[in-house]
Design a protein around this motif. Structure first.
Motif, mmCIF file in Angstrom:
data_model
loop_
_atom_site.group_PDB
_atom_site.id
_atom_site.type_symbol
_atom_site.label_atom_id
_atom_site.label_comp_id
_atom_site.label_asym_id
_atom_site.label_seq_id
_atom_site.Cartn_x
_atom_site.Cartn_y
_atom_site.Cartn_z
ATOM 1 N N PHE A 45 0.796 -0.947 0.162
ATOM 2 C CA PHE A 45 -0.122 -0.071 0.048
ATOM 3 C C PHE A 45 0.752 1.210 -0.081
ATOM 4 C CE2 PHE A 45 -3.390 -2.674 0.909
ATOM 5 C CZ PHE A 45 -4.682 -2.105 0.508
ATOM 6 N N SER A 46 2.164 1.201 0.711
ATOM 7 C CA SER A 46 2.966 2.564 0.751
ATOM 8 C C SER A 46 3.466 2.648 -0.615
ATOM 9 C CB SER A 46 4.003 2.144 1.698
ATOM 10 O OG SER A 46 4.844 1.321 1.702
ATOM 11 N N SER A 47 3.844 1.489 -1.280
ATOM 12 C CA SER A 47 4.246 1.688 -2.681
ATOM 13 C C SER A 47 3.595 2.182 -3.705
ATOM 14 C CB SER A 47 4.710 0.351 -3.255
ATOM 15 O OG SER A 47 5.684 -0.414 -2.637
ATOM 16 N N GLN A 48 2.116 2.046 -3.796
ATOM 17 C CA GLN A 48 1.200 2.506 -4.429
ATOM 18 C C GLN A 48 0.908 3.905 -4.117
ATOM 19 O OE1 GLN A 48 0.065 1.099 -7.204
ATOM 20 N NE2 GLN A 48 1.188 -0.691 -6.256
ATOM 21 N N ILE A 49 1.026 4.269 -2.784
ATOM 22 C CA ILE A 49 0.913 5.619 -2.384
ATOM 23 C C ILE A 49 2.065 6.534 -3.047
ATOM 24 C CG2 ILE A 49 0.906 7.372 -0.443
ATOM 25 C CD1 ILE A 49 -0.406 5.269 1.289
ATOM 26 N N ILE A 50 3.142 6.137 -3.017
ATOM 27 C CA ILE A 50 4.554 6.832 -3.270
ATOM 28 C C ILE A 50 4.465 6.975 -4.847
ATOM 29 C CG2 ILE A 50 7.099 6.482 -3.774
ATOM 30 C CD1 ILE A 50 7.145 4.992 -1.131
ATOM 31 N N ILE A 51 3.984 6.000 -5.590
ATOM 32 C CA ILE A 51 3.803 5.786 -7.102
ATOM 33 C C ILE A 51 2.799 6.930 -7.662
ATOM 34 C CG2 ILE A 51 3.135 4.449 -9.112
ATOM 35 C CD1 ILE A 51 4.504 2.020 -7.572
ATOM 36 N N HIS A 52 1.604 6.741 -6.990
ATOM 37 C CA HIS A 52 0.395 7.569 -7.582
ATOM 38 C C HIS A 52 0.291 8.749 -7.039
ATOM 39 C CE1 HIS A 52 -0.648 3.318 -8.632
ATOM 40 N NE2 HIS A 52 -1.075 3.962 -9.773
ATOM 41 N N LEU A 53 0.701 9.098 -5.625
ATOM 42 C CA LEU A 53 0.420 10.549 -4.962
ATOM 43 C C LEU A 53 1.715 10.976 -5.208
ATOM 44 C CD1 LEU A 53 -2.108 9.470 -3.835
ATOM 45 C CD2 LEU A 53 -1.572 10.370 -1.714
ATOM 46 N N PHE A 54 3.079 10.480 -5.079
ATOM 47 C CA PHE A 54 4.064 11.364 -5.150
ATOM 48 C C PHE A 54 4.944 11.195 -6.367
ATOM 49 C CE2 PHE A 54 3.176 10.384 -0.445
ATOM 50 C CZ PHE A 54 3.136 11.617 -0.045
ATOM 51 N N LYS A 55 4.486 10.208 -7.442
ATOM 52 C CA LYS A 55 4.823 10.196 -8.577
ATOM 53 C C LYS A 55 6.349 9.689 -8.442
ATOM 54 C CE LYS A 55 1.321 11.646 -10.320
ATOM 55 N NZ LYS A 55 0.126 10.538 -10.721
ATOM 56 N N GLY A 56 6.652 8.889 -7.388
ATOM 57 C CA GLY A 56 8.240 8.295 -7.052
ATOM 58 C C GLY A 56 8.319 6.834 -7.587
ATOM 59 N N THR A 57 9.585 6.458 -7.573
ATOM 60 C CA THR A 57 9.885 5.057 -7.547
ATOM 61 C C THR A 57 10.049 4.234 -6.293
ATOM 62 O OG1 THR A 57 12.102 5.342 -7.567
ATOM 63 C CG2 THR A 57 11.252 5.378 -9.653
#
Length: 218
Positions: A45-57
């Protein structure tokens, strides 16, 4: 959010659901597996937050995830194998691997590069699962293998890490050489991931059945 990303989230969530549902029936070994599931849920879930909210890897997360994942599984297998293996040698291997992960992060691989420690972890996990099956066969204490939660968990581990080791080994090469083949390999990895967590969920249920059977008057 793409379908496979939703599938991954649903996959780990269902394992968490069954773990919570049957938690009171879990023994020490199964509670360790439940702790792993909780960690996986937080990670996904944290990975998806980083990817979609913060546009990070999120590749950098994998470096830390491998360390935690292997340590939790090492605790689980130690609970199963402690009468069967040398304690000092067992924890020496675990410690050396964890130290190597730290050294790899600091001196060898950049955090934005997929860690080679993932493949090494897979090899170690395969060895542990095979040793566990060997111990079970040598002792011959389990009457019905299909009803034993440990069998399902160990089968899940062997299937998951043996099937995904190729993906972990060639990830960095394919990322540069053949992205399309990497995507296809990733789909296979996701399919194995689904089976892995489904087998863990089954083991939680079987532990409930086993616990209730043990409570029946004889």
């Amino acid at each position: 959010m793409r379908f496979y990303q939703i599938l991954i989230l649903l996959n780990v969530s269902q394992a968490l659901f069954f773990g919570i549902l049957f938690y009171k029936y879990l023994n020490k070994a199964l509670k360790i597996v439940f702790a792993f599931v909780c960690m996986a849920v937080v990670s996904e879930f944290s990975s998806q937050i980083i990817i979609h909210l913060f546009k990070g890897t999120t590749i950098w997360q994998t470096h830390f995830y491998v360390m935690l994942e292997f340590f939790i599984w090492a605790l689980f297998y130690w609970y199963l194998m402690k009468p069967f293996v040398n304690k000092n040698l067992y924890w020496l291997v675990v410690t050396v691997f964890e130290i190597y992960c730290i050294v790899n992060m600091i001196f060898i691989q950049d955090l934005n590069v997929y860690p080679t420690t993932r493949a090494i972890e897979s090899i170690l996990m395969i060895v542990l699962s095979i040793l566990t099956f060997y111990r079970i066969m040598v002792e011959g204490k389990i009457d019905k293998l299909r009803n034993e939660p440990i069998i399902w968990i160990n089968s899940a581990v062997l299937l998951y890490f043996s099937s995904s080791i190729f993906f972990h080994l060639v990830f960095n090469v394919l990322l540069v050489k053949d992205v399309e083949f990497l995507k296809k390999s990733g789909y296979l990895f996701i399919a194995v991931n689904v089976v892995f967590y489904a087998l863990l969920s089954i083991s939680f249920y079987l532990q409930k059945v086993k616990a209730l059977e043990a409570q029946k008057p004889r």
